[in-house]
Scaffold this motif. Structure first.
Motif, PDB file in Angstrom:
ATOM      1  N   ALA A   1     -14.742  65.289  39.299  1.00  0.00           N
ATOM      2  CA  ALA A   1     -15.173  64.177  38.339  1.00  0.00           C
ATOM      3  C   ALA A   1     -16.608  64.118  38.552  1.00  0.00           C
ATOM      4  O   ALA A   1     -17.457  63.855  37.458  1.00  0.00           O
ATOM      5  N   PHE A   2     -17.226  64.064  39.908  1.00  0.00           N
ATOM      6  CA  PHE A   2     -18.748  63.824  39.945  1.00  0.00           C
ATOM      7  C   PHE A   2     -19.778  64.985  40.287  1.00  0.00           C
ATOM      8  O   PHE A   2     -20.928  64.935  40.211  1.00  0.00           O
TER       9      PHE A   2
ATOM     10  N   PHE B   1     -18.374  67.368  36.312  1.00  0.00           N
ATOM     11  CA  PHE B   1     -18.057  66.109  35.261  1.00  0.00           C
ATOM     12  C   PHE B   1     -16.902  66.367  34.428  1.00  0.00           C
ATOM     13  O   PHE B   1     -16.893  66.292  33.253  1.00  0.00           O
TER      14      PHE B   1
ATOM     15  N   MET C   1     -14.202  64.869  34.126  1.00  0.00           N
ATOM     16  CA  MET C   1     -13.406  63.530  34.359  1.00  0.00           C
ATOM     17  C   MET C   1     -11.809  63.637  33.783  1.00  0.00           C
ATOM     18  O   MET C   1     -11.155  63.123  34.315  1.00  0.00           O
TER      19      MET C   1
ATOM     20  N   TYR D   1     -12.868  64.082  43.673  1.00  0.00           N
ATOM     21  CA  TYR D   1     -14.228  63.435  43.458  1.00  0.00           C
ATOM     22  C   TYR D   1     -15.080  64.682  42.911  1.00  0.00           C
ATOM     23  O   TYR D   1     -16.007  64.603  42.186  1.00  0.00           O
TER      24      TYR D   1
END
Lengths: 317, 430
Positions: free
Chosen positions: A275-276, A279, A281, A272
């Motif tokens: 990804a968030f 950034f 991904m 997480y």
């Protein structure tokens, strides 16, 4: 010469032309597809396609805002030198190895007690099942902060005995343990399955054992456990997979950081973050696929080993 | 009943799937219909009180401008997650608040519409110097709607009870000595300070006073391991001598105001925090002070921090003009400020700040006073966090945890933090 009476053909025996039969089957297929459609659309649109997209992204450098660029296996190689990847893997492994057996032991123990035919059994069953429904919720994780905080219930109870507690969630050596306790507390789901399994065990085996003078412990070890191994196996698989995917508790309790000092940095939380928060991904996708691979290998290992300890009623063993 | 043929079945599934796809393409409800409909999407974060206040203010705005805002609200973390998915889908709100860790990341990826392209936005209240301050990489593409400055907040009620006086002019050494002395002699569980090493604006103030920066103009780290190490050392001396609350008491290296706010005489924080924090202890008076500064502090070290909003780059011209009216109302109309208050800081618009002063609560007066001081001071330029550093605060917190639990020495922790941030910058630049 005797005459054999002619029996009228039953509908099942009436020869049906092949074309008509195919049409009838086609109609059934259509209806079946109609009923399956919502699930199939969901499977394809929100599971299969995103999974395949994620597999592709795991071989790219993708920051969400600009188009992904193919980088080969770079994301997978990067994990080898990523200390936080190894930290999150270690935390998750400890969590799974400790919490799953404990949770199953609690669940089985309580199922055995409830199987004794207590009055008000449905009430107890519901009460013990409730934490399973709430355990992964944000509310319970927040509650956990209150219970294990500096001025929380645990320390107040310890203070009653003159023991000075710590802030359990802010101490790197105890933070993970509190999350393990939280997971063990949600034993209701496997407990209900164990209870259903215990109800299926044939009473005559216990009667025979009692006649032979077997103690309660012997009955448990020689009858209950062997006959319950398929249920234990089922729960083991489910809880292992679920524990590898634990996220909410650590996210809420640590404020999304996995702290203190990465002691609650679950693998999913690290995905997480990449990804968030970062950034990143592409890297997050690679991490997710490694997790999928690990879970698949461990599950396959469980199945391979199961032939040595799981006994099915219809097997020749 | 009519039988379902394979053909009909496929037609039905196709229609359902097509409807779903079309529905998903239409985005979040509330987009402007384009046929003269004055509706926009507005995304922001906060707590429920802020949400209620802003929705009330937007109701007022509808009467004034005849523009309806479809609000997309979430708490800070959820807001960032939603922005991320909306960016990936190219479905960002017309006007959105910019989370501070991502200001330059969004900028580098052209998420902002330059404000010069919006003729409906009136910026005549601002001086040229103000507008230069607002720019990112030389372009005015975001609109600040508040000003924060780093402060030390004192509990005036506690100070009076304990007979101590907090000076307005102080340096770090004086504060360290005072904190050790106060915590030793104060009764009960009172402490001079919470452990506040991870407060980013205070850390930035320390760096600027010592001739360093948080970030450089060219998007690199602006501080050295020595600069960071000295900051951590200053706090470690206080913590280990018992001058601050313990990490356990304050629930982590980021102090919890709910847990220890009423036990600390002084608190490092943002100027705007006084509004929400003082509401928790309504019987207590608070005062704001500039952070300590050494006599030889670098000239021009004071700085302003701006929370920003932006208009989405892909907003069509008609919507961008509407957005300009909304941004103008939000930043240049005192009626808006009267409803939402100063939880997001002092209005950057000097006229609005002046007009609002007569409506300000005592806490807000404090905020206006301290921000005006910083605003009037000489200020060296300040740069936002470059792409690839969005997690730097999390890294900072982890490094402080390592130091406070004894897993790492200060120098090693400082080096490792810088190395980790540099890796992020370098990856983002590749």
């Amino acid at each position: 010469m005797t005459l054999t009476p002619i029996r009228p053909a039953t509908p099942a025996e009436t020869p049906v032309p092949r074309r008509a039969r195919r049409r009838a089957l086609g109609r059934q297929d259509g209806v079946a597809h109609l009923f399956m459609a919502p699930w199939l659309v969901g499977l394809v649109a929100i599971t299969l396609i995103p999974m395949l997209a994620s597999l592709y992204l795991s071989f790219t450098d993708y920051n969400i805002l600009s188009a992904p660029t193919f980088v080969g296996a770079e994301n997978y190689e990067r994990m080898l030198d990523d200390s936080r990847f190894w930290a999150s893997a270690r935390v998750t492994l400890v969590y799974v190895l400790v919490s799953v057996p404990l949770q199953l032991a609690f669940a089985l123990g309580l199922a055995l007690v409830l199987d004794k035919g207590l009055r008000g059994l449905p009430v107890y069953r519901s009460a013990y099942y409730l934490p399973s429904l709430l355990g992964t919720s944000v509310a319970v994780a927040v509650l956990w902060r209150q219970i294990f905080g500096h001025d929380g219930l645990v320390n107040q109870a310890l203070g009653f005995f003159g023991i000075e507690g710590t802030n359990w969630l802010q101490n790197p050596s105890t933070a993970l343990s509190t999350l393990i306790v939280l997971n063990v507390w949600t034993f209701g789901s496997p407990m209900v399955i164990f209870l259903a399994g215990l109800r299926q065990l044939p009473e005559e085996l216990y009667e025979a054992a009692r006649v032979d003078g077997a103690s309660v412990v012997r009955q448990f070890a020689s009858i209950t456990v062997p006959l319950l191994t398929p249920i234990i196996f089922f729960n083991l698989i489910l809880q292992t997979i679920g524990s590898f995917q634990a996220f909410t508790q650590a996210h809420v309790v640590s404020g999304g950081t996995g702290g203190p000092v990465d002691s609650t940095l679950f693998y999913t939380l690290y995905i997480y973050q990449q990804a968030f928060v970062n950034f990143d991904m592409g890297y997050a996708s690679a991490l997710a696929w490694v997790l999928l691979g690990v879970i698949a290998v461990i599950t396959a290992g469980h199945f391979l080993l199961s032939r040595y300890w799981v006994f099915y009623g219809d097997s020749d063993d | 009943m009519r039988e379902l043929s394979r053909r009909n079945f496929l037609v039905a599934v196709g229609a359902a799937a097509g409807t779903g796809i079309l529905a998903s393409c239409s985005g979040v409800a509330g987009g402007s219909g384009g046929s003269g409909e004055r509706t926009l999407r507005y995304a922001f974060w906060g707590n429920t009180v802020r949400q209620q206040n802003y929705e009330q203010a937007f109701g007022q705005m509808k009467s004034a401008l005849d523009i309806t805002l479809n609000v997309e609200f979430a708490d800070y973390d959820a807001y960032q997650e939603r922005m991320t998915t909306q960016m990936a889908a190219g479905n960002v709100a017309d006007i959105f608040w910019v989370p501070s860790p991502h200001v330059m990341t969004y900028e580098a990826n052209d998420l902002y519409l330059p404000l010069s392209e919006i003729s409906s936005l009136d910026l005549s209240d601002y001086s040229e110097a103000d507008l230069r301050d607002f720019e990112l990489a030389g372009t005015l593409n975001t609109m600040p709607f508040g000003i924060f400055v780093p402060v030390v907040r004192s509990n005036r009620t506690m100070a009076e009870q304990d007979g101590v006086e907090i000076p307005d002019d102080w340096d770090w050494d004086w504060l360290a000595d005072f904190a050790a002395d106060y915590s030793k002699n104060a009764g009960g569980e009172r402490k001079a300070l919470s452990y506040g090493a991870d407060h980013d604006l205070s850390f930035e103030a320390w760096l600027r006073q010592h001739g360093e920066q948080l970030w450089t103009e060219d998007g690199q780290i602006g501080f050295s391991a020595d600069g960071l190490g000295a900051w951590i050392e200053w706090w470690e001396k206080l913590r280990t001598s018992g001058a601050t609350t313990s990490i356990s008491e304050q629930d982590g290296v980021s102090p919890s105001w709910e847990d220890v706010g009423d036990r600390c005489l002084l608190w490092f924080g943002n100027s705007n925090h006084i509004v929400d924090d003082s509401a928790m202890y309504p019987e207590t008076d608070f005062r704001l002070h500039q952070p300590p500064a050494a006599a030889d502090a670098t000239e021009g070290h004071p700085f302003l921090y701006f929370p920003r909003m932006a208009v989405y780059q892909q907003a069509a011209e008609e919507r961008a003009e509407l957005a300009g009216e909304v941004v103008g109302y939000c930043t240049s109309d005192v009626e808006m400020q009267k409803v939402v208050g100063l939880t997001m800081g002092v209005p950057p618009n000097p006229r609005v700040a002046e007009e609002y002063a007569q409506f300000a609560t005592p806490d807000e007066q404090e905020m206006l006073r301290i921000t005006t001081q910083a605003r009037e001071a000489d200020r060296l330029p300040r740069y936002e966090a470059p792409p690839g550093t969005s997690a730097w605060r999390t890294t900072f917190t982890r490094v402080l945890e390592e130091v406070t639990v004894g897993q790492a020495g200060v120098a090693a922790a400082a080096e490792s933090m810088i190395a980790e941030i540099e890796r992020g910058i370098s990856r983002a630049a590749d």
